[in-house]
Design a protein around this motif. Sequence first.
Motif: not given
Length: 239
Positions: A40-67
Motif C-alpha cells: 500500500n502506498g507504493a505508487g501503483k495506482s498513481s502509475t495507472l492514473n498517470t498513464i490514463s492522464h488523470l494525474v499529470d506526469p512531471t517527467h518522462g513519456e507514456v507511449i501507447f502503440d508507438g504514440k
Amino acid sequence: MSEMLLELRGISASYGAIQAVSKVSLQVPRGGIVALLGSNGAGKSSTLNTISHLVDPTHGEVIFDGKAIHRLPSDDIVQLGLVQVPEGREVFKDMSVTENLELGAYLRRNRREMAEDFDKVYAMFPRLKERRDQRASTLSGGEQQMLAIGRALMSRPRMIMFDEPSMGLSPLLVEQIFESIQRLNREQGLTILLVEQDVRLALTVASHAYILENGEISLEGPSSQLINDPAVRKAYLGV
C-alpha cells in the motif's frame, strides 16, 4: 510495429509536494499480461492514473502503440483503446446496470456494434443481464466489479489496466474475476496491466512483473523467477 503496446519511459508524478512516482519505466507486450506489484502506498495506482492522464506526469513519456499519449486528454486515451478499471470499482451507483454500461460506450456511435458488445458483456457476466434494470448500488461487491469490467469492455479496448480487482471480494469471487481477466486475454487478445496486492495470485496470472517500492521500480522479471526470489517471498509471500 513495436512488440510493446505500452511503454513508460522514466515517468515521474506528484500530488503537490508529495512525490508519488519517480522515474518509472516498464513495458507491456501486445497480448501479454504484466503485473505491477507492491505494498500500500507504493505508487501503483498513481502509475495507472498517470498513464490514463488523470494525474499529470512531471517527467518522462507514456507511449501507447508507438504514440506519445502523456499530454492527451483522458477521453482521447480511451478512444485509442487504453482503458482503466479503477480501484474500488467506482461504478455510478444511482444509475442502472444498463446505464453504466452505456457510459462505457459514450465515445462510440455505431449502435449495432454497441448492441453486440452488450451481448458479449452479458455472455461473460450473466448476473449483470439478470440485474440490468437494477441500480448499481444494489449490487454486491463482486457484481459491481463485473460491472466495472463490463463498462470498460463497452469501449472496445485493446488494453485494460486493472487496479486491485480482488479488493474486498470473497475468495470464490476473486477466482471468478481472475478467470474473466484471463479469458479476456486468451480469447479476445486483450493486453493487460494488472495492479494487485495479492502478489501470489498476480504472479500466477502474469508472465512478467514489476515491483514498486516508494514510487520506484525495485525489481522486475519473469513471474516464474520472481515467485521464487527470496526477497519477494519474504516481503510479499509470507515465506
